[in-house]
Design an enzyme around this catalytic site. Structure first.
Site, PDB file in Angstrom:
ATOM      1  N   THR A  37      42.089  -7.090  72.429  1.00 47.04           N
ATOM      2  CA  THR A  37      40.671  -6.737  72.443  1.00 47.04           C
ATOM      3  C   THR A  37      39.796  -7.977  72.436  1.00 47.04           C
ATOM      4  O   THR A  37      40.205  -9.039  71.939  1.00 47.04           O
ATOM      5  CB  THR A  37      40.299  -5.909  71.190  1.00 47.04           C
ATOM      6  OG1 THR A  37      40.593  -6.684  70.021  1.00 47.04           O
ATOM      7  CG2 THR A  37      41.067  -4.610  71.131  1.00 47.04           C
ATOM      8  N   VAL A  68      33.127   0.332  68.077  1.00 52.69           N
ATOM      9  CA  VAL A  68      34.098   1.213  68.728  1.00 52.69           C
ATOM     10  C   VAL A  68      34.748   0.454  69.869  1.00 52.69           C
ATOM     11  O   VAL A  68      34.092   0.079  70.835  1.00 52.69           O
ATOM     12  CB  VAL A  68      33.431   2.502  69.260  1.00 52.69           C
ATOM     13  CG1 VAL A  68      34.460   3.358  69.995  1.00 52.69           C
ATOM     14  CG2 VAL A  68      32.776   3.282  68.131  1.00 52.69           C
ATOM     15  N   LYS A  69      36.061   0.195  69.718  1.00 51.11           N
ATOM     16  CA  LYS A  69      36.791  -0.459  70.801  1.00 51.11           C
ATOM     17  C   LYS A  69      38.253  -0.008  70.875  1.00 51.11           C
ATOM     18  O   LYS A  69      38.808   0.123  71.955  1.00 51.11           O
ATOM     19  CB  LYS A  69      36.716  -1.983  70.668  1.00 51.11           C
ATOM     20  CG  LYS A  69      37.099  -2.557  69.320  1.00 51.11           C
ATOM     21  CD  LYS A  69      36.776  -4.047  69.259  1.00 51.11           C
ATOM     22  CE  LYS A  69      37.011  -4.619  67.871  1.00 51.11           C
ATOM     23  NZ  LYS A  69      36.585  -6.027  67.775  1.00 51.11           N
ATOM     24  N   ASP A 128      35.890  -2.833  58.057  1.00 46.44           N
ATOM     25  CA  ASP A 128      36.706  -2.611  59.255  1.00 46.44           C
ATOM     26  C   ASP A 128      37.117  -1.140  59.336  1.00 46.44           C
ATOM     27  O   ASP A 128      37.525  -0.544  58.340  1.00 46.44           O
ATOM     28  CB  ASP A 128      37.953  -3.494  59.175  1.00 46.44           C
ATOM     29  CG  ASP A 128      38.554  -3.775  60.536  1.00 46.44           C
ATOM     30  OD1 ASP A 128      38.398  -2.938  61.441  1.00 46.44           O
ATOM     31  OD2 ASP A 128      39.192  -4.837  60.679  1.00 46.44           O
ATOM     32  N   LYS A 140      52.812   4.151  59.237  1.00 48.49           N
ATOM     33  CA  LYS A 140      53.393   5.496  59.138  1.00 48.49           C
ATOM     34  C   LYS A 140      54.565   5.633  60.097  1.00 48.49           C
ATOM     35  O   LYS A 140      55.614   6.208  59.762  1.00 48.49           O
ATOM     36  CB  LYS A 140      52.332   6.543  59.444  1.00 48.49           C
ATOM     37  CG  LYS A 140      52.897   7.960  59.529  1.00 48.49           C
ATOM     38  CD  LYS A 140      51.821   8.990  59.827  1.00 48.49           C
ATOM     39  CE  LYS A 140      52.445  10.384  59.948  1.00 48.49           C
ATOM     40  NZ  LYS A 140      51.420  11.443  60.125  1.00 48.49           N
ATOM     41  N   TYR A 219      58.469 -16.397  30.035  1.00 50.05           N
ATOM     42  CA  TYR A 219      58.817 -15.156  29.341  1.00 50.05           C
ATOM     43  C   TYR A 219      57.549 -14.580  28.731  1.00 50.05           C
ATOM     44  O   TYR A 219      56.468 -15.172  28.831  1.00 50.05           O
ATOM     45  CB  TYR A 219      59.895 -15.385  28.277  1.00 50.05           C
ATOM     46  CG  TYR A 219      59.620 -16.500  27.282  1.00 50.05           C
ATOM     47  CD1 TYR A 219      58.779 -16.306  26.182  1.00 50.05           C
ATOM     48  CD2 TYR A 219      60.246 -17.742  27.423  1.00 50.05           C
ATOM     49  CE1 TYR A 219      58.548 -17.321  25.276  1.00 50.05           C
ATOM     50  CE2 TYR A 219      60.012 -18.759  26.505  1.00 50.05           C
ATOM     51  CZ  TYR A 219      59.160 -18.547  25.438  1.00 50.05           C
ATOM     52  OH  TYR A 219      58.931 -19.541  24.530  1.00 50.05           O
ATOM     53  N   HIS A 276      47.084 -16.797  17.274  1.00 51.77           N
ATOM     54  CA  HIS A 276      47.619 -15.437  17.296  1.00 51.77           C
ATOM     55  C   HIS A 276      46.493 -14.403  17.459  1.00 51.77           C
ATOM     56  O   HIS A 276      46.434 -13.405  16.740  1.00 51.77           O
ATOM     57  CB  HIS A 276      48.438 -15.151  16.046  1.00 51.77           C
ATOM     58  CG  HIS A 276      49.558 -16.122  15.833  1.00 51.77           C
ATOM     59  ND1 HIS A 276      50.459 -16.433  16.823  1.00 51.77           N
ATOM     60  CD2 HIS A 276      49.905 -16.868  14.757  1.00 51.77           C
ATOM     61  CE1 HIS A 276      51.325 -17.327  16.364  1.00 51.77           C
ATOM     62  NE2 HIS A 276      51.007 -17.610  15.123  1.00 51.77           N
ATOM     63  N   GLU A 328      47.449 -26.431  21.593  1.00 56.87           N
ATOM     64  CA  GLU A 328      48.164 -25.837  22.734  1.00 56.87           C
ATOM     65  C   GLU A 328      47.316 -25.835  24.001  1.00 56.87           C
ATOM     66  O   GLU A 328      47.784 -26.207  25.084  1.00 56.87           O
ATOM     67  CB  GLU A 328      48.578 -24.399  22.396  1.00 56.87           C
ATOM     68  CG  GLU A 328      49.672 -24.281  21.353  1.00 56.87           C
ATOM     69  CD  GLU A 328      51.055 -24.435  21.952  1.00 56.87           C
ATOM     70  OE1 GLU A 328      51.168 -24.691  23.160  1.00 56.87           O
ATOM     71  OE2 GLU A 328      52.031 -24.307  21.198  1.00 56.87           O
ATOM     72  N   ASP A 468      34.863  -2.093  -4.278  1.00 51.84           N
ATOM     73  CA  ASP A 468      35.805  -3.119  -4.710  1.00 51.84           C
ATOM     74  C   ASP A 468      35.864  -4.333  -3.789  1.00 51.84           C
ATOM     75  O   ASP A 468      35.940  -5.482  -4.258  1.00 51.84           O
ATOM     76  CB  ASP A 468      37.202  -2.535  -4.917  1.00 51.84           C
ATOM     77  CG  ASP A 468      37.658  -1.664  -3.755  1.00 51.84           C
ATOM     78  OD1 ASP A 468      36.936  -1.591  -2.737  1.00 51.84           O
ATOM     79  OD2 ASP A 468      38.747  -1.043  -3.863  1.00 51.84           O
ATOM     80  N   ARG A 510      28.544  -1.227  14.314  1.00 48.74           N
ATOM     81  CA  ARG A 510      29.886  -1.630  13.899  1.00 48.74           C
ATOM     82  C   ARG A 510      30.537  -2.469  14.983  1.00 48.74           C
ATOM     83  O   ARG A 510      30.318  -2.227  16.175  1.00 48.74           O
ATOM     84  CB  ARG A 510      30.736  -0.387  13.619  1.00 48.74           C
ATOM     85  CG  ARG A 510      32.092  -0.677  12.996  1.00 48.74           C
ATOM     86  CD  ARG A 510      32.867   0.610  12.732  1.00 48.74           C
ATOM     87  NE  ARG A 510      33.461   1.137  13.957  1.00 48.74           N
ATOM     88  CZ  ARG A 510      34.204   2.239  14.001  1.00 48.74           C
ATOM     89  NH1 ARG A 510      34.421   2.944  12.905  1.00 48.74           N
ATOM     90  NH2 ARG A 510      34.715   2.654  15.142  1.00 48.74           N
TER      91      ARG A 510
END
Length: 515
Positions: A37, A68-69, A128, A140, A219, A276, A328, A468, A510
C-alpha cells in the site's frame, strides 16, 4: 521442508520502514509476489522491487487520507481463506481472489504520538483500523498464514523464508505475538480515551492495564521464589534509570517504591529512609542535606542497609554523610555531578534517578482470584489540612508545635498500621509500626525515641480505641497528639488527654495502611 509451508504471496504494509528493504530483498529473492500500500509500495518500487499496489488489485482507490485502503473483501478474503478447506479455496477462486501466505503489518505509532504531547485530534488519527483488522485476520488463520507485526521478528522471517517457509509452530507463535500487540494497542487507546472523560470510582467497571516484562530478577522475596518486574500502568519506580550498583532485587524495588512515595508526600525538601517497607526515618529540612541528617538520626541502627529517597537534587552535602553508611538504594529526581562521583565510589549502592514525581491516582493490590482497586491515599482529604482539625483538649499550641503535628500527620501515612509516629523539629524521632494493637505501637515508638520523646508530638494513623495507648505517649513526655477520632470511647481518650494536660486534635480523616 515437509513441515514448512512455503511463501508464494505476501501482503506488506508497514508504518516503520527502517528494515523494509532488507525484507523486500528476501521476498524478491525467494520469488514471492508482493502486494503493498501507499508509501510502503513506493519505497519498495523505488528500490527496484516488483510490487502490486493494493488499490490496483482491488480496483478501489485509497480515500480519506488513507483511512480506507485495505478494508476490502479481496484483501480480507485472501487473508482469511483456510487453505486446507476446499470450499474456502473454491469461494475465493470463483471471485478471482488469490490467498496470502504472509502478512507483514506494523501499526501506527499511537503511543509514541501520545507521549509526544500531541493534540487529541492528532492522537485520534493514529488509531489504526486496517492494520489491526488484517493482523487479527491473519493471526486467526495462522494455520494458513504467517503474520509478522514488528521489526524485531524480521531476522526470524528472513531465516524461515530461506529455509523454505514457516512451520505450524512458528506460525502459532507469530499469531500469539499479534494478539498481544493488538491487545496492547487497544488497551493503550482505551486508557487514554478514558483519561479524557470525567469518571468516578463507581463508574470504573472495567480496568485494563498492560504489563510487559522489564527484567528478570535473581529471585523474589526469598531465594527459592522466581521473580520478574513488569512495566505497566502510570509511570513510576519501574521507569527509574539505574546508573550504578548491583542489579535491583525484588525487595529493593518494594522498598524503593515505598521510600519514593513517602518522600513525595512532602512538598518541603524531604528524605525518607525505608527498611522492609516501613520508614525508619523521615524528615524535612531547610535543604536536602539537612533533611537527610535528621532522617538518619531517627533510627541509625535500622538505617543500616536501608533504602533512601530524596525529593530534591542530591547534593554533595548529602552524599558525603550518606556514603559513610551502608545503603542498598538511593533514589532521587537528580544528582549533582560531584555527588554522583562520591556515591559511585561505593560499588554496591544502587543509584536510581526517577523524574516521575507524580503519584498514581489508583492503587492495585492483587488478591486470590482478582485485584482490589482503590483511590490512592493521598494527603488531600479535608481532614489533612490543619485548618480543619478540631482541638478537643489542651491549651492553644504554638505555630512550631502545629507545624510538627502537620509533619507527623503527613508522615504517618507511610507507616504500616497500627502506626504511631513521634516527631520534633520536622523529623520523626520514634516510629511504631505493624503491631496488632495500638498499645504495642505506642510502646515501640517511645522506645525507639528514647530521651528524644520529651517535648515531641505524636500522630496516630487511626483512632485510639482505648485510652491506654495515649497514656503511654503522654507518660513518656509527648506534648501534643493528632489522630482521626471517631472511637466509641473518644470521651475516655479525651479525659485521659485532659488529665495529662496535652493538646489533642481530631482530623476526621484516617490513613490506615495494611500493606
Amino acid at each position: 521442508m515437509a513441515n514448512r509451508k512455503p511463501i508464494r504471496r505476501a501482503l506488506v504494509s508497514v508504518y516503520d520502514k527502517d528494515r523494509l528493504l532488507e525484507l523486500g530483498k528476501c521476498l524478491a529473492d525467494a520469488g514471492v509476489e508482493i502486494l503493498s500500500t501507499g508509501s510502503t509500495a513506493k519505497t519498495l518500487q523505488d528500490a527496484g522491487f516488483a510490487v502490486t499496489e493494493v488499490s490496483s488489485y482491488t480496483g478501489f482507490p485509497e480515500i480519506m487520507d488513507g483511512r480506507v485502503k485495505t478494508l476490502h473483501p479481496k484483501i480480507h478474503s485472501g487473508i482469511l481463506a483456510d487453505q486446507n478447506n476446499p470450499e474456502h479455496l473454491k469461494a475465493i477462486a470463483d471471485l478471482d481472489i488469490a490467498p496470502f501466505d504472509l502478512v507483514v503489518i506494523n501499526l501506527y505509532p499511537f503511543y509514541k504520538t501520545l507521549m509526544s504531547g500531541a493534540s487529541f485530534e492528532e492522537c485520534i488519527e493514529q488509531i489504526d483500523i486496517g492494520g489491526p483488522s488484517m493482523l487479527r485476520g491473519a493471526a486467526k488463520n495462522h494455520g494458513s498464514v504467517a503474520v509478522v507485526c514488528n521489526e524485531d521478528q524480521y531476522d526470524h522471517v528472513v531465516a524461515s523464508i530461506k529455509a523454505g517457509g514457516f512451520t505450524d509452530e512458528e506460525r502459532k507463535h507469530l499469531a500469539l505475538e499479534v494478539f498481544r500487540t493488538t491487545a496492547e494497542f487497544d488497551l493503550t487507546i482505551a486508557s487514554w480515551l478514558g483519561s479524557t472523560v470525567s469518571m468516578k470510582m463507581e463508574d470504573l467497571d472495567w480496568l485494563g492495564l498492560i504489563w510487559k516484562r522489564e527484567n528478570s530478577l535473581r529471585y523474589g522475596e526469598n531465594p527459592h521464589q522466581q521473580a520478574a518486574i513488569y512495566r505497566g500502568g502510570p509511570s513510576g519506580i519501574v521507569n527509574a534509570v539505574q546508573s550504578h550498583g548491583k542489579e535491583m532485587s525484588f525487595n529493593n524495588y518494594t522498598d524503593a517504591d515505598a521510600a519514593w512515595r513517602t518522600a513525595l508526600d512532602h512538598s518541603e525538601p524531604c528524605v525518607a529512609i525505608i527498611k522492609h517497607a516501613n520508614p525508619c526515618g523521615v524528615a524535612v529540612g531547610v535543604d536536602i542535606a539537612d533533611a537527610y541528617a535528621k532522617a538518619h538520626a531517627c533510627d541509625p541502627v535500622s538505617a543500616f542497609g536501608g533504602v533512601v529517597a530524596a525529593n530534591r537534587k542530591v547534593t554533595v552535602a548529602m552524599a558525603e554523610p550518606l556514603s559513610q553508611i551502608f545503603t542498598e538504594v538511593i533514589i532521587a529526581p537528580e544528582y549533582e555531578p560531584a555527588a554522583l562521583e562520591i556515591l559511585m565510589k561505593k560499588p554496591s549502592i544502587r543509584i536510581l534517578t526517577c523524574t516521575t514525581t507524580s503519584i498514581s491516582p489508583l492503587e492495585l493490590r492483587p488478591v486470590s482470584g482478582g485485584v482490589l482497586v482503590q483511590q490512592t491515599d493521598l494527603i488531600n482529604a479535608e481532614g489533612d489540612d490543619p485548618k480543619n482539625w478540631k482541638q478537643v483538649t489542651g491549651a492553644p499550641v504554638s505555630s512550631d508545635v502545629l507545624k510538627d503535628l502537620a509533619f507527623a500527620w503527613r508522615s504517618v501515612r507511610a507507616v504500616k498500621s497500627n502506626a504511631i509516629l513521634l516527631a520534633k523539629d520536622g523529623a520523626a524521632v520514634g516510629i511504631g509500626m505493624g503491631q496488632v494493637n495500638r498499645v504495642d505501637s505506642a510502646k515501640l515508638a517511645v522506645d525507639r525515641a528514647g530521651n528524644r520523646v520529651a517535648g515531641s508530638v505524636a500522630a496516630s494513623d487511626a483512632f485510639f480505641p482505648f485510652a491506654d495507648g495515649l497514656e503511654i505517649l503522654t507518660a513518656a513526655g509527648v506534648t501534643a497528639i493528632v489522630q482521626p477520632g471517631g472511637s466509641v470511647r473518644d470521651e475516655e481518650v479525651i479525659d485521659a488527654a485532659t488529665k495529662a494536660g496535652v493538646a489533642m486534635f481530631f482530623t476526621g480523616t484516617r490513613h490506615f495502611s495494611h500493606a
